[in-house]
Design a protein around this motif. Structure first.
Motif, short mmCIF file in Angstrom:
data_model
loop_
_atom_site.label_atom_id
_atom_site.label_comp_id
_atom_site.label_asym_id
_atom_site.label_seq_id
_atom_site.Cartn_x
_atom_site.Cartn_y
_atom_site.Cartn_z
N UNK B 2 0.85 -1.20 0.00
CA UNK B 2 0.00 0.00 0.00
C UNK B 2 0.88 1.24 0.00
N UNK B 3 0.49 2.24 -0.79
CA UNK B 3 1.33 3.43 -0.96
C UNK B 3 0.91 4.62 -0.11
N UNK B 7 -0.73 12.14 -2.39
CA UNK B 7 -2.19 12.22 -2.22
C UNK B 7 -2.90 12.34 -3.56
N UNK B 8 -2.28 11.78 -4.58
CA UNK B 8 -2.99 11.75 -5.87
C UNK B 8 -2.87 10.38 -6.55
N UNK B 9 -2.80 9.34 -5.72
CA UNK B 9 -2.68 7.98 -6.26
C UNK B 9 -4.01 7.38 -6.69
N UNK B 10 -5.12 7.89 -6.12
CA UNK B 10 -6.41 7.30 -6.47
C UNK B 10 -7.16 8.21 -7.46
N UNK B 11 -8.32 7.76 -7.90
CA UNK B 11 -9.15 8.55 -8.81
C UNK B 11 -9.85 9.69 -8.08
N UNK B 12 -11.17 9.59 -7.94
CA UNK B 12 -11.90 10.68 -7.31
C UNK B 12 -12.96 10.14 -6.36
N UNK B 13 -13.50 11.05 -5.55
CA UNK B 13 -14.54 10.65 -4.62
C UNK B 13 -15.77 10.17 -5.41
N UNK B 14 -16.43 9.14 -4.92
CA UNK B 14 -17.60 8.59 -5.64
C UNK B 14 -18.68 9.64 -5.95
N UNK B 204 -9.61 14.76 -3.57
CA UNK B 204 -10.76 14.00 -4.07
C UNK B 204 -11.20 14.29 -5.49
N UNK B 205 -10.63 15.28 -6.16
CA UNK B 205 -11.00 15.53 -7.56
C UNK B 205 -10.07 14.76 -8.49
N UNK B 323 -7.52 11.52 1.05
CA UNK B 323 -8.98 11.38 1.24
C UNK B 323 -9.41 9.92 1.12
N UNK B 324 -8.62 9.10 0.37
CA UNK B 324 -9.05 7.74 0.06
C UNK B 324 -8.34 6.69 0.91
#
Lengths: 342, 342, 342, 342
Positions: B2-3, B7-14, B204-205, B323-324
């Motif tokens: 896990x990384x 803070x930009x490893x994931x996509x966006x908030x659902x 989250x964006x 955020x994720x």
């Protein structure tokens, strides 16, 4: 009210939304090193055939244009373009802001041929004028025309013989490639140009243009230019996911065909009714010359731009269809045109 | 694996994905004139209280920084910043590429106070040196610290008294505002700075920073600069939909609080175990100084950056939560740290 | 062999050499603060009449042009010029290198009138195109024509009404002012333009153009621009001494009259012999259209440029006389022309 | 009142005035193609020994610096310099205005050694930072120190090994070469650097710096850059005549020796009287630390700059002698210093 104003009025193709959802929570490296971008690059490389290419995705066409040009040119080198070229008119001086002059020539159909600009290579005295180094063309052009394979081959040969680079703006590339009678393929473009880009924004993506570099001398350090111009996206996956979805099973090209087909249905009706056109477009933007009274009538239910005054009672309008245009809206529009005539 | 790398490893908030889907097929004007952008701007204006602001959304932080600076400065005017400032180190010379010098000063905590740069206003001889015109600060800073209201007020007063503009880079603004003990609000920032931006990408964006301009003299013609730098998005709705979703019911701030809370849980454990820190961060990025053996151990299951060598056997690392980030991953990480110690 | 190639083939007027020798060993402040520069500025202010002007001297015309334009414009603002304008053709992209677009129009006589460029103010859509802000004219023009007072007054009024600045390139200003029939004075130019320059290089100086600024908004901080572009000379006295010598007792204007007179003597002979002209010049550069056989003959003893091929057997040539051209050389040239005809 | 303020207070050496007068009325090609420039280039090539060099003369040091740097660098490439470097402080942001970042390091003596900047080559992550490409040094430095041959050789070797270019600013080169104990010759500099310039302005010319390019890759198209930046002088003869006069029989070096000798005579007296120095200069600018009362006394009859406050009662001053400083003025100054002490 339905708009034929442009081809970026809607969001994105549902497949893209689905792909974004599917990939959303997986952790990925930033700045274009994610697996989706790698997949999209792989698709593009396959399309480019034997020519080994570097691929970089950026948010929009102005960024793509300025990045290619600033990375290819020394300060005193200039760009040759048609006067109607997008970089010359609709980018708020983005290219000059990078320090380079655009030298323009007028042509009747928005296309450029060697004879149009050969005189620009003979300016004198040396080092008092700019030095032309790259030829910028758009395919499709800003007025809906497109290049044949032999036209691009002729330009390519001339450029090579004269130490010029050839750059094709492909904001509406998919529509050009799917135009009726087109004989040009992505692999041809990769082989004949030094660099080009394949637009996503106007064919179903939320945003994204894929810059494709064939010429080895233009490949090195391109990401430095991207970062310096603010074009390197932290979540590069957003571009990768979209291009992967659009290129899978040639979705992008099916969408372009859809857009072209609807515009050409409208064009056929205008022709049959005896209306002329400002330019002989075969893609998704057409420029019929209509009586002002008909324009007023159509404007009650449809949005579109008046493009150019022809005479006191006639105006050329621009009608654009998109990947998302429903056939029913085109039917309604055609019915309104026919109703006026009768 | 896990990384905790960024803070930009994931996509966006659902919620954003849902909002994109809901709005997808409605036709909207381009270039930021869509209804979603108007809604997002309205939310931001409410947060900014009595100060009337102009708001423009762009894809990323480098674009936001270069747009603000190029639009605010004459060619011979310079920017004052801390040496660790993002514009000085991690933007590949984006600001100098617009023609402007960054004048830097060293400070111990990544923050800037008037006493740090007052000497830069006294350079001589006149017109042989650049002329300082704008002060650039980041909140939170690049090393996780943040400004108090009185610190920003002091900077603001000094700048006004000395004909300087004040610009706050807010790529991680939400985390700063939600840091424990923070007494600064968006309305304060709007009142005390001339221009700032509120980052979306790191909270989250998929992408997006909202540039917020208080100073009337900076408002005019900002969209020309955006277009010229390739920052004006055809489907501006992509930015509007996201900011509207993130600002509705303060979602963005809840997400920042989540990120801060998890990082500070980790920090608390390090403190209790007797480890020191490179900087006194109170937000979502922490810089503990760890034995190299522990780093090796943790690296088997977690991704993060080694930031700075401290001595032969110790290194400061950077850990970032987002955020994720799931609480369970933080639990696993803490367990691994505690297991090593015992 | 005697050259009519250009007006910068010789050194400088003997008065300048004498003034350099006289002033040589007195210690003076640098960067344009010396007593000779102050004297030259005083002479220029007197010529400019009621309009209070700032004056800055620089080495050459390209520097003068780029300094005026870069100091007057925001990044997205453009320059309007005739296609034959010096900045558009013979400065190796110097203006674009400062980031600005030149928007050009074609005119038959090298002069610009409001009707020629009014359409450039009506481009759309807003902020997608550059925004015209300054009109560039040359007097005399690149093809030897010159403006009447009413023509400049009309341009001035139009510019003021349309939020445009007016800039006059005066590399050959003295020749224009001394042209037969001219009704324009320096005081008129100071009153009607926002900024202009008075050339020294082509009228007896070793180098030097005096930039004269009427518009208060363009005056502030001009020396910062000069220093930044490498135009601020350490020994500014070199410029001051020369302009003081050239302006004393109107020497510069006598020299221009000399140059004009000799060129017009040649023109009169060509007219009498029935030769036509490419442009209707009244100053020191003329463009007669001659049989190629005559050109070959004249080239044996005189240097000049072939300017434009007219037909298979005729070419327009450019003949330039200078402040230093001896009357005897013109006599010899005329004799050779007459000998060919008879 | 006599000034030791700088070395550009007077006009030019009488030999230059004579050469200008001698050559004045001969017609010559413009833009550096005149016979005097060819002669000056020939002299310089002889001095450069075995290394084939291109030579271009420009009006001043800021132009020379910005031309070399803009022609050598791609947009994302940076310059390494000492913090006291002229380009970093006293050129009003001229280098950043061409788009490039200067990365600075502090050194105690104004000189740069590989160990001072090696860390700048190890920045990460790739393409987020600028990429160092050229090392800028001055000889003599801004504080009067100068490089030994082995120091330049060490820099040269390091640069070659690390894909860096080496550029030497020689605004005061002649003084450095004539400093007591100097072991560096022009031929060494041509062999060890990629490009350097030899200043004329501070050693008897009215204006002029000769840019000398050894590295073949930097030679091509340099005149395009010159024209584009306004540095190509119509009457290039003005530069050629001066450099030819200064290089004939090594006049330039005799003048530098004269200036050095007088400054070092003053320095010797200060040392003998027990005063310290801010920097250990061996050339024509010295920085003695004097009691404020002495400074007040000297200021009644001599002009010079107070450079840096040392403590409540002492200040370092800068004293500069020039090619034109009469020995008697130095005698008077020394007498005044000695009178105060006794």
């Amino acid at each position: 009210m339905y708009n034929f104003t442009n081809d970026y009025s809607e969001g994105c193709h549902p497949n893209i939304l689905a792909a974004l959802a599917d990939s959303n929570l997986t952790q990925q490296p930033g700045y274009g090193n994610d697996e989706f971008t790698l997949q999209a690059v792989q698709y593009i490389r396959e399309k480019c055939g034997a020519t080994p290419v570097d691929v970089h995705m950026v948010a929009g066409g102005t960024l793509a244009n300025l990045l290619v040009l600033v990375s290819a040119l020394k300060p005193f080198e200039s760009i040759i373009a048609v006067e109607t070229g997008h970089i010359n008119n609709h980018e708020a001086g983005a290219i000059e802001a990078t320090g380079h002059k655009i030298e323009t020539v007028k042509t009747p159909d928005g296309k450029l041929r060697p004879a149009d600009f050969a005189h620009l290579l003979k300016k004198f005295p040396e080092y008092h004028t700019v030095k032309p180094r790259i030829v910028y063309i758009s395919n499709t052009t800003e007025i809906g025309t497109h290049y044949t394979k032999s036209e691009v081959a002729e330009l390519s040969a001339y450029c090579k013989a004269n130490n010029l680079l050839l750059f094709m703006d492909g904001a509406r590339m998919a529509m050009g490639l799917m135009a009726e009678g087109n004989d040009l393929q992505l692999a041809d473009i990769a082989a004949l140009t030094d660099v080009f880009y394949l637009g996503g924004t106007k064919v179903g993506a939320l945003l994204g243009e894929a810059i494709i570099i064939s010429n080895d001398s233009l490949k090195k350090d391109f990401k430095y230019h991207m970062k310096q111009r603010g074009a390197l996206m932290a979540k590069g996956r957003l571009l990768g996911v979209q291009f992967a979805a659009l290129l899978k099973d040639d979705l992008m090209f099916d969408l372009a065909k859809h857009a072209n087909g609807l515009a050409q249905r409208m064009a056929k009706v205008f022709r049959e009714l005896g209306y002329g056109f400002l330019t002989p477009s075969v893609t998704n933007q057409i420029f019929p010359i209509l009586p002002n009274a008909l324009i007023t009538e159509l404007s009650k239910e449809f949005g579109f731009f008046s493009w150019k005054k022809i005479d006191e009672s006639h105006t050329a309008v621009r009608l654009i269809t998109s990947w998302a245009t429903p056939a029913e809206q085109v039917d309604r529009f055609i019915a309104a045109v026919q109703a006026y005539k009768s």
